[in-house]
Design a protein around this motif. Structure first.
Motif, PDB file in Angstrom:
ATOM      1  N   GLN A  15      82.339  59.708 -31.723  1.00 56.32           N
ATOM      2  CA  GLN A  15      81.500  60.815 -31.248  1.00 56.32           C
ATOM      3  C   GLN A  15      80.770  61.478 -32.409  1.00 56.32           C
ATOM      4  O   GLN A  15      79.580  61.817 -32.296  1.00 56.32           O
ATOM      5  CB  GLN A  15      82.357  61.869 -30.540  1.00 56.32           C
ATOM      6  CG  GLN A  15      82.916  61.452 -29.210  1.00 56.32           C
ATOM      7  CD  GLN A  15      83.923  62.483 -28.682  1.00 56.32           C
ATOM      8  OE1 GLN A  15      84.018  63.602 -29.176  1.00 56.32           O
ATOM      9  NE2 GLN A  15      84.693  62.067 -27.684  1.00 56.32           N
ATOM     10  N   LYS A  18      77.960  59.165 -33.578  1.00 53.96           N
ATOM     11  CA  LYS A  18      76.873  59.139 -32.585  1.00 53.96           C
ATOM     12  C   LYS A  18      76.053  60.422 -32.667  1.00 53.96           C
ATOM     13  O   LYS A  18      74.815  60.388 -32.685  1.00 53.96           O
ATOM     14  CB  LYS A  18      77.435  58.951 -31.176  1.00 53.96           C
ATOM     15  CG  LYS A  18      76.348  58.879 -30.104  1.00 53.96           C
ATOM     16  CD  LYS A  18      76.917  58.653 -28.734  1.00 53.96           C
ATOM     17  CE  LYS A  18      75.896  58.519 -27.651  1.00 53.96           C
ATOM     18  NZ  LYS A  18      74.654  59.229 -27.761  1.00 53.96           N
ATOM     19  N   LEU A  19      76.720  61.580 -32.750  1.00 58.50           N
ATOM     20  CA  LEU A  19      76.027  62.851 -32.875  1.00 58.50           C
ATOM     21  C   LEU A  19      75.158  62.864 -34.135  1.00 58.50           C
ATOM     22  O   LEU A  19      73.999  63.296 -34.107  1.00 58.50           O
ATOM     23  CB  LEU A  19      77.038  64.001 -32.926  1.00 58.50           C
ATOM     24  CG  LEU A  19      76.436  65.388 -33.184  1.00 58.50           C
ATOM     25  CD1 LEU A  19      75.684  65.878 -31.956  1.00 58.50           C
ATOM     26  CD2 LEU A  19      77.525  66.375 -33.572  1.00 58.50           C
ATOM     27  N   ASP A  22      72.166  60.607 -33.550  1.00 58.37           N
ATOM     28  CA  ASP A  22      71.274  61.187 -32.541  1.00 58.37           C
ATOM     29  C   ASP A  22      70.489  62.372 -33.106  1.00 58.37           C
ATOM     30  O   ASP A  22      69.295  62.513 -32.849  1.00 58.37           O
ATOM     31  CB  ASP A  22      72.059  61.658 -31.314  1.00 58.37           C
ATOM     32  CG  ASP A  22      72.573  60.499 -30.451  1.00 58.37           C
ATOM     33  OD1 ASP A  22      72.165  59.340 -30.700  1.00 58.37           O
ATOM     34  OD2 ASP A  22      73.388  60.767 -29.545  1.00 58.37           O
ATOM     35  N   GLN A  23      71.170  63.234 -33.878  1.00 57.15           N
ATOM     36  CA  GLN A  23      70.508  64.452 -34.359  1.00 57.15           C
ATOM     37  C   GLN A  23      69.779  64.278 -35.683  1.00 57.15           C
ATOM     38  O   GLN A  23      68.752  64.897 -35.908  1.00 57.15           O
ATOM     39  CB  GLN A  23      71.524  65.592 -34.471  1.00 57.15           C
ATOM     40  CG  GLN A  23      71.999  66.057 -33.110  1.00 57.15           C
ATOM     41  CD  GLN A  23      72.657  67.419 -33.166  1.00 57.15           C
ATOM     42  OE1 GLN A  23      72.730  68.076 -34.193  1.00 57.15           O
ATOM     43  NE2 GLN A  23      73.153  67.864 -32.020  1.00 57.15           N
ATOM     44  N   THR A 186      84.849  69.436 -30.583  1.00 59.40           N
ATOM     45  CA  THR A 186      83.516  68.851 -30.470  1.00 59.40           C
ATOM     46  C   THR A 186      82.998  68.641 -31.885  1.00 59.40           C
ATOM     47  O   THR A 186      82.993  69.592 -32.679  1.00 59.40           O
ATOM     48  CB  THR A 186      82.566  69.814 -29.712  1.00 59.40           C
ATOM     49  OG1 THR A 186      83.130  70.089 -28.430  1.00 59.40           O
ATOM     50  CG2 THR A 186      81.187  69.198 -29.551  1.00 59.40           C
ATOM     51  N   LYS A 188      80.476  68.260 -35.062  1.00 61.44           N
ATOM     52  CA  LYS A 188      79.216  68.879 -35.475  1.00 61.44           C
ATOM     53  C   LYS A 188      78.528  67.918 -36.452  1.00 61.44           C
ATOM     54  O   LYS A 188      79.193  67.070 -37.041  1.00 61.44           O
ATOM     55  CB  LYS A 188      79.483  70.220 -36.173  1.00 61.44           C
ATOM     56  CG  LYS A 188      80.049  71.281 -35.256  1.00 61.44           C
ATOM     57  CD  LYS A 188      80.357  72.549 -36.005  1.00 61.44           C
ATOM     58  CE  LYS A 188      79.090  73.182 -36.550  1.00 61.44           C
ATOM     59  NZ  LYS A 188      79.332  74.477 -37.185  1.00 61.44           N
TER      60      LYS A 188
END
Length: 195
Positions: A15, A18-19, A22-23, A186, A188
């Motif tokens: 995760q 991927k974040l 993506d960002q 989550t 960051k």
């Protein structure tokens, strides 16, 4: 080692990557240091230049962290909780930021073999302080952000996750297990290290 915990750590790392992609559209950058080698470096560079990195699964054949924890257990004369062994034996990585209902934090990992020895010394110091203060043994795996003044620990007896401040009794129970705690996190974006 708990298969469920390993799966949860793997899922969190996936995760986070991927974040990041993506960002940011790329891996995070760190400063290349030939004296501080790591499988995490995704290319080589001139000393002091930025280079992309990512968390890398530790080779289960190396048993480096396993050996480190065995030496720590011999020094302490008791067994270290399996969850903390699993946590530090799964990935090579720089700290990874995350957020939760309790605020922002930085998850601690180890970067290389030398870092494993540094961690051993820090864990030993922490455990000796707990022993001297006649407090239950705990082992840290994350710190609060942005100040880093508090840290998150695993109670060595129960496996519960606690918020602590150095030299004081644990402040608050956050989860019944590391696996449960990771479900509340989550990731960051990972900040770049500047030259």
């Amino acid at each position: 080692m708990s298969k469920n915990l390993i799966d949860r750590i793997d899922s969190f790392i996936s995760q986070a990557l991927k974040l990041q992609l993506d960002q940011q559209g790329r891996l995070p950058l760190t400063i290349y240091d030939a004296e501080w080698p790591s499988e995490c470096y995704q290319s080589t560079a001139e000393e002091g230049q930025q280079v992309p990195w990512k968390p890398i699964l530790q080779s289960q054949e190396s048993n480096l962290c396993h050996d480190m924890f065995q030496r720590l257990e011999l020094a302490l004369e008791y067994t270290i909780h399996e969850d903390i062994k699993t946590w530090f034996s799964q990935y090579w990585a720089d700290p990874i930021p995350a957020t939760s209902q309790w605020g922002d934090l930085s998850l601690i990992f180890i970067w290389n073999e030398k870092d494993c020895e540094r961690l051993r010394g820090n864990l030993l110091g922490h455990l000796m302080t707990k022993q001297k203060q006649k407090q239950p043994a705990s082992l840290f795996f994350a710190c609060t952000e942005p100040d880093g003044e508090k840290f998150l620990t695993i109670d060595n007896e129960t496996g519960e996750v606690w918020l602590e401040q150095p030299g004081k009794k644990p402040i608050m129970k956050l989860a019944s297990s590391l696996e449960q705690f990771l479900n509340e996190l989550t990731p960051k974006p990972i900040p770049d290290l500047e030259q």
